[in-house]
Design a protein around this motif. Structure first.
Motif, PDB file in Angstrom:
ATOM      1  N   ILE A 745      32.755  34.492  -2.360  1.00  0.00           N
ATOM      2  CA  ILE A 745      33.301  34.608  -1.001  1.00  0.00           C
ATOM      3  C   ILE A 745      32.914  35.943  -0.375  1.00  0.00           C
ATOM      4  N   ASN A 746      32.549  36.920  -1.227  1.00  0.00           N
ATOM      5  CA  ASN A 746      32.237  38.261  -0.717  1.00  0.00           C
ATOM      6  C   ASN A 746      30.776  38.458  -0.307  1.00  0.00           C
ATOM      7  N   LEU A 747      29.965  37.415  -0.515  1.00  0.00           N
ATOM      8  CA  LEU A 747      28.565  37.543  -0.114  1.00  0.00           C
ATOM      9  C   LEU A 747      28.463  37.702   1.395  1.00  0.00           C
ATOM     10  N   ASP A 748      27.359  38.300   1.851  1.00  0.00           N
ATOM     11  CA  ASP A 748      27.217  38.377   3.318  1.00  0.00           C
ATOM     12  C   ASP A 748      26.878  36.989   3.855  1.00  0.00           C
ATOM     13  N   VAL A 749      26.974  36.809   5.151  1.00  0.00           N
ATOM     14  CA  VAL A 749      26.927  35.473   5.749  1.00  0.00           C
ATOM     15  C   VAL A 749      25.632  34.748   5.399  1.00  0.00           C
ATOM     16  N   PHE A 750      24.524  35.468   5.497  1.00  0.00           N
ATOM     17  CA  PHE A 750      23.216  34.862   5.252  1.00  0.00           C
ATOM     18  C   PHE A 750      23.114  34.332   3.826  1.00  0.00           C
ATOM     19  N   GLN A 751      23.463  35.211   2.877  1.00  0.00           N
ATOM     20  CA  GLN A 751      23.375  34.816   1.478  1.00  0.00           C
ATOM     21  C   GLN A 751      24.345  33.684   1.172  1.00  0.00           C
ATOM     22  N   ARG A 752      25.512  33.775   1.762  1.00  0.00           N
ATOM     23  CA  ARG A 752      26.537  32.776   1.479  1.00  0.00           C
ATOM     24  C   ARG A 752      26.100  31.405   2.008  1.00  0.00           C
ATOM     25  N   ASN A 753      25.540  31.417   3.212  1.00  0.00           N
ATOM     26  CA  ASN A 753      25.072  30.148   3.768  1.00  0.00           C
ATOM     27  C   ASN A 753      23.965  29.553   2.916  1.00  0.00           C
ATOM     28  N   MET A 754      23.087  30.430   2.432  1.00  0.00           N
ATOM     29  CA  MET A 754      22.004  29.942   1.610  1.00  0.00           C
ATOM     30  C   MET A 754      22.557  29.342   0.318  1.00  0.00           C
ATOM     31  N   CYS A 755      23.540  30.045  -0.233  1.00  0.00           N
ATOM     32  CA  CYS A 755      24.159  29.592  -1.467  1.00  0.00           C
ATOM     33  C   CYS A 755      24.851  28.245  -1.257  1.00  0.00           C
ATOM     34  N   LEU A 756      25.597  28.145  -0.162  1.00  0.00           N
ATOM     35  CA  LEU A 756      26.303  26.889   0.122  1.00  0.00           C
ATOM     36  C   LEU A 756      25.308  25.756   0.358  1.00  0.00           C
ATOM     37  N   GLY A 757      24.218  26.092   1.019  1.00  0.00           N
ATOM     38  CA  GLY A 757      23.176  25.097   1.277  1.00  0.00           C
ATOM     39  C   GLY A 757      22.624  24.548  -0.021  1.00  0.00           C
ATOM     40  N   THR A 758      22.351  25.473  -0.958  1.00  0.00           N
ATOM     41  CA  THR A 758      21.817  25.046  -2.249  1.00  0.00           C
ATOM     42  C   THR A 758      22.841  24.192  -2.977  1.00  0.00           C
ATOM     43  N   GLN A 759      24.073  24.643  -2.926  1.00  0.00           N
ATOM     44  CA  GLN A 759      25.152  23.912  -3.581  1.00  0.00           C
ATOM     45  C   GLN A 759      25.215  22.470  -3.060  1.00  0.00           C
ATOM     46  N   ALA A 760      25.152  22.347  -1.750  1.00  0.00           N
ATOM     47  CA  ALA A 760      25.257  21.024  -1.137  1.00  0.00           C
ATOM     48  C   ALA A 760      24.048  20.169  -1.486  1.00  0.00           C
ATOM     49  N   SER A 761      22.856  20.795  -1.465  1.00  0.00           N
ATOM     50  CA  SER A 761      21.653  19.993  -1.688  1.00  0.00           C
ATOM     51  C   SER A 761      21.574  19.497  -3.119  1.00  0.00           C
ATOM     52  N   MET A 762      22.284  20.186  -4.034  1.00  0.00           N
ATOM     53  CA  MET A 762      22.205  19.770  -5.435  1.00  0.00           C
ATOM     54  C   MET A 762      23.245  18.722  -5.797  1.00  0.00           C
ATOM     55  N   LEU A 763      24.088  18.403  -4.830  1.00  0.00           N
ATOM     56  CA  LEU A 763      25.205  17.498  -5.108  1.00  0.00           C
ATOM     57  C   LEU A 763      24.707  16.093  -5.434  1.00  0.00           C
ATOM     58  N   GLY A 764      23.890  15.553  -4.563  1.00  0.00           N
ATOM     59  CA  GLY A 764      23.422  14.193  -4.798  1.00  0.00           C
ATOM     60  C   GLY A 764      22.549  13.746  -3.652  1.00  0.00           C
ATOM     61  N   SER A 765      21.904  12.598  -3.821  1.00  0.00           N
ATOM     62  CA  SER A 765      21.029  12.107  -2.766  1.00  0.00           C
ATOM     63  C   SER A 765      21.886  11.561  -1.628  1.00  0.00           C
ATOM     64  N   LEU A 766      21.261  11.435  -0.478  1.00  0.00           N
ATOM     65  CA  LEU A 766      21.964  10.913   0.684  1.00  0.00           C
ATOM     66  C   LEU A 766      22.591   9.556   0.370  1.00  0.00           C
ATOM     67  N   LYS A 767      21.837   8.756  -0.335  1.00  0.00           N
ATOM     68  CA  LYS A 767      22.295   7.408  -0.656  1.00  0.00           C
ATOM     69  C   LYS A 767      23.544   7.461  -1.542  1.00  0.00           C
ATOM     70  N   GLN A 768      23.487   8.325  -2.557  1.00  0.00           N
ATOM     71  CA  GLN A 768      24.619   8.443  -3.463  1.00  0.00           C
ATOM     72  C   GLN A 768      25.858   8.962  -2.729  1.00  0.00           C
ATOM     73  N   LEU A 769      25.625   9.954  -1.874  1.00  0.00           N
ATOM     74  CA  LEU A 769      26.753  10.527  -1.150  1.00  0.00           C
ATOM     75  C   LEU A 769      27.379   9.493  -0.232  1.00  0.00           C
ATOM     76  N   GLN A 770      26.501   8.696   0.360  1.00  0.00           N
ATOM     77  CA  GLN A 770      26.975   7.660   1.256  1.00  0.00           C
ATOM     78  C   GLN A 770      27.841   6.651   0.493  1.00  0.00           C
ATOM     79  N   LYS A 771      27.363   6.255  -0.679  1.00  0.00           N
ATOM     80  CA  LYS A 771      28.108   5.318  -1.515  1.00  0.00           C
ATOM     81  C   LYS A 771      29.490   5.888  -1.837  1.00  0.00           C
TER      82      LYS A 771
END
Ligand SMILES: *[C@@H]1O[C@H](CO)[C@@H](O)[C@H](O)[C@H]1NC(C)=O
Ligand SMILES: *[C@@H]1O[C@H](CO)[C@@H](O)[C@H](O)[C@H]1NC(C)=O
Ligand SMILES: *[C@@H]1O[C@H](CO)[C@@H](O)[C@H](O)[C@H]1NC(C)=O
Ligand SMILES: *[C@@H]1O[C@H](CO)[C@@H](O)[C@H](O)[C@H]1NC(C)=O
Ligand SMILES: *[C@@H]1O[C@H](CO)[C@@H](O)[C@H](O)[C@H]1NC(C)=O
Length: 786
Positions: A745-771
């Protein structure tokens, strides 16, 4: 250095023949070319004498470049003219007595013409006065000169009269002009005969310091002619500006994009100030010529195909046909040097319906082009037209316009391209590219009833793929472009072989392997590690199996952080064990007692390497095999290229309702690369292979970045800006195994957004998420809008 690998590389060239089939345009392009004026046919070796004016200091640069490129192809003779004391082993040189290299080169120019007259007047029909910064398309020059009667006095060039202020100072009469020197000036034999005997008199009566103006004045006075506006009666004053093309941008001319209509139409191009641009221009012009030959080949194959069809032969059986007993249509076997190519492929008639679908899957769909590209093939239904398609369209439009305008002069009109209003395109690997374009054009009639109107024309264009040529280059370190291959062999291969080649790609690397004369380059792994003991255990097991047991030339440097004491202790033990187990494990450890940052960790590792060492920055989550090692060695070349592989990143197994045996690296080695299991980590740049020296040259990683790193992105940026080549490609045997990441939570905005982006992209494929969403939709009900 013994490092140079003697590798056998295979270079594939896919040759694209460009064909333009039909125009719905009512202009017919069938009108035969006007017969050339009858001129006594001089043999090619004495059509024209080219005198290139140069200076002592340019002999081994510009003059050499001219002689290395177009100079040797002159249909006649080329000589270089320089000052009295000049000497060259590279070019045929006349050191003009009594002439120095001062500018303007009036004396040099006149004395050169006198030399031509004294020694060669009876041997050549034409004489070209050229500068050392001009490029001449010699085949077109020959075509031009053979269409003009050289018995008459001609003084051909781009006409100059100077601008209004200058005009007075040039001391020209109102009906006088001159030929501008830069892009080249052409004399017929008669002109030189009349004028050359008076060279001394002209030199003694100079009015200005302009060499070309004085030349013009001399020709006017003694040969009685002025610079030809146009070699044929034409209403287009611009003729000479087109064929003797001078570009205004000075030093920068011809240093950029050469795909321009001016370059394509010209006979001479001026000024090419740097020798390297002369060579480059020459290559470009040769490539254009190859394209023309390819087009010609295709036309001939079409002719053969249609003639044989008339005789009742099937196009795909022509290879075996004998015209009469014992005389085969194609005498040579496929694959041999004299083989004439594939009529069954190249002889296909032009038609938008040449591919007749028989099943639903065979139907070739079109994509729609307007300001954007509309396509069903992409998740994004409307997107920017990519640069490759854009360039392809530009090429096609230029070809269309050249064709439309090829009879402009006879018709007294030119047609200019404005824009593509809309179009359709489709690509099929067998048949090539089809395009339907709705073009907005401007029609300008300059003869007779003059007018300018906008018109729309449809163009139907087909680009056919020719066969593939494979060139096997031996002992060729491929990024060394300057190094000539010692032996090359061009083997035309039928298109069907493409599939075989692709399927045997996996087998090609043994070629590299088999060369055991030189030692394989050692890869130095640098692995930053903080905590993660269980995963490290898997990594080390894999390293043992893949590298140590198979005697791979590798070393592993573990940069071990003490932060997490328990993991630190257990990982240390693992390393000690393996060091004890193998006398030369190649595994070392660097213990670091500070806060973990990846960049610093890598630097700690690099300190242990020599300047010339090859290194791979790796993560503990990565699983690899020997194929990756091969690709790392192939794609990383000292001072030349850096390899940024794109790893395949597995999704969160929970979402897939799977569980992974996390300790079993072999399980991941065989991970199926598909869209459900994971994704290509296109925006990850952390896994890099490069030479330490190149790392140092690039200034290294930004050590100030801590926390969730963006140092790899910054480094990638630097690498792109540098002179080094970036090899960026997916590597299907570099697998990133999923692990959850926490974004501080203490990361600066840029790094945090990048981190969250990576986190989200590793979750699952669009199809799986949709299911998942559909299944648990009720849980989202109360969340309101988000
Ligand atoms: C010629 O000059 C123009 C403008 O000065 C420039 O935009 C163009 O790229 C140049 N053409 C070539 C072939 O260098
Ligand atoms: C390369 O190794 C193979 C066996 O692995 C051997 O038969 C061959 O002679 C070697 N070639 C050279 C040039 O040493
Ligand atoms: C780690 O190992 C050291 C000695 O090697 C020991 O003193 C220490 O207690 C160990 N710490 C843990 C948490 O196991
Ligand atoms: C790391 O450094 C701190 C103080 O700087 C020290 O107390 C600690 O014992 C060190 N840990 C190891 C494993 O050396
Ligand atoms: C997950 O897989 C197990 C069997 O492997 C199955 O029993 C279970 O129903 C699956 N769960 C979901 C949510 O699909």
């Amino acid at each position: 250095m013994a490092r140079r690998k003697k590798l056998t590389k295979v270079v594939f060239g896919v040759l694209l023949g460009v064909l333009i089939s039909q125009f719905s345009s009512r202009e017919e392009c069938k009108q035969p070319k006007p017969a050339p004026r009858v001129a006594p046919a001089a043999p090619a070796h004495n059509l024209v004498f080219v005198g290139v004016m140069t200076a002592a200091r340019y002999l081994d640069s510009r003059a050499k470049a001219v002689y290395d490129t177009w100079g040797r192809r002159v249909p006649g003779k080329v000589m270089f003219f320089s000052s009295e004391d000049s000497y060259s082993e590279d070019v045929p040189l006349v050191a003009l007595p009594g002439v120095d290299d001062t500018y303007p080169p009036q004396k040099k120019s006149f004395m050169m013409l006198k030399h031509m007259y004294d020694h060669y007047i009876d041997q050549y029909e034409w004489f070209l006065r050229a500068d050392d910064d001009v490029y001449v398309r010699t085949d077109r020059l020959e075509e031009l000169l053979r269409s003009i009667d050289s018995k008459k006095p001609w003084f051909i060039g781009q006409t100059g009269r100077g601008n209004t202020e200058e005009f007075g100072m040039l001391s020209l009469e109102s009906d006088e002009n001159f030929c501008m020197g830069g892009p080249g000036v052409i004399f017929s034999r008669e002109t030189l005969k009349r004028m050359a005997p008076y060279v001394d008199e002209c030199l003694a009566n100079l009015y200005t310091t302009h060499e070309d103006v004085e030349l013009g004045r001399c020709v006017r006075r003694f040969a009685g002619i002025s610079c030809t506006w146009s070699y044929e009666a034409s209403d287009c004053d611009c003729e000479m500006q087109v064929i003797l093309y001078h570009n205004q941008s000075g030093q920068a001319a011809f240093s950029g994009d050469l795909k321009q209509k001016e370059v394509h139409r010209a006979i001479t191009l001026h000024p090419v100030k740097q020798p390297q641009y002369m060579y480059r221009l020459d290559k470009y012009v040769k490539a254009l010529k190859i394209q023309n030959y390819q087009q010609e080949t295709i036309d001939l194959h079409r002719g053969i195909a249609s003639a044989m069809a008339e005789l009742g032969y099937r196009i795909d059986h022509l290879q075996e046909v004998s015209l009469v007993e014992g005389l085969r249509l194609f005498p040579e076997e496929r694959g041999s040097e004299g083989y004439l190519g594939d009529t069954s492929l190249l002889g296909l008639p032009q038609s938008l319906t040449r591919q007749k679908p028989t099943t639903l899957d065979d139907v070739l769909d079109w994509e729609f082009i307007s300001k954007s590209l509309y396509s069903y093939k992409d998740l994004n239904p409307r997107r920017r037209i990519g640069s490759s398609l854009k360039e392809g369209l530009g090429d096609v439009v230029r070809d269309i316009m050249e064709l439309i305008n090829s009879y402009s002069k006879q018709r007294g009109r030119v047609i200019d391209f404005k824009e593509i209003l809309y179009g359709y395109w489709r690509l099929d690997p067998v048949h090539g590219v089809d395009l339907i374009l709705d073009l907005l054009l401007v029609y300008r009639k300059y003869r007779g009833h003059k007018m300018t109107v906008q018109v729309r024309r449809h163009a139907y264009v087909q680009q056919t793929f020719t066969g593939i040529s494979v060139r096997e280059v031996k002992n060729f370190d491929f990024p060394h472009i300057s190094q000539r291959p010692s032996s090359t062999q061009a083997v035309p291969v039928h298109r069907k072989i493409v599939n075989q080649i692709i399927s045997t790609f996996e087998q090609i690397p043994p070629i590299f392997h088999s060369d055991n004369v030189t030692k394989k380059e050692t890869i130095n792994f640098i692995l930053p590690l903080s905590g993660r003991h269980e995963i490290f255990k898997r990594f080390l097991k894999m390293y043992e199996e893949v590298c140590i047991k198979q005697s791979e030339e590798t070393r592993l440097f573990v940069i071990l952080y003490t932060e997490k004491v328990e993991d630190f202790n257990r990982s240390s033990v693992l390393i000690e064990n393996i060091q004890r187990k193998y006398s030369s494990s190649g595994v070392s450890v660097v213990t670091v007692n500070e806060t973990f940052t990846r960049a610093r960790a890598l630097e700690h590792g690099l300190k242990l390497l020599a300047h010339d060492d090859l290194t791979l920055f790796i993560d503990v989550d990565i699983v690899f095999d020997t194929k990756s090692l091969l690709r790392i060695r192939q794609n990383t070349v000292k001072d030349k290229s850096i390899y940024f592989p794109i790893v395949y990143s597995l999704y969160n197994p929970k979402l897939l309702n799977k569980s992974y045996p996390l300790d079993d690296y072999a399980f991941f080695n065989s991970a199926i690369v598909d869209e459900d299991n994971g994704f290509w980590r296109q925006f990850g740049f952390g896994i890099v292979s490069l030479y330490k020296s190149d790392y140092v040259t690039l200034g290294g990683l930004n050590l100030l970045i801590s926390g969730w790193g963006s140092e790899d992105v910054t480094f990638y940026d630097e690498a792109i800006k540098s002179k080094l080549k970036i090899v960026r490609s997916v590597d299907p045997s570099l697998i990133h195994v999923y692990h959850s990441i926490d974004c501080d939570i203490n990361l600066d905005v840029f790094q945090r957004n990048m981190c969250l982006g990576t986190q989200a992209s590793m979750l699952g494929s669009l199809k799986q998420l949709q299911k998942l969403y559909k299944k648990y939709e009720y849980l989202f009900k109360n969340l309101g809008t988000w």
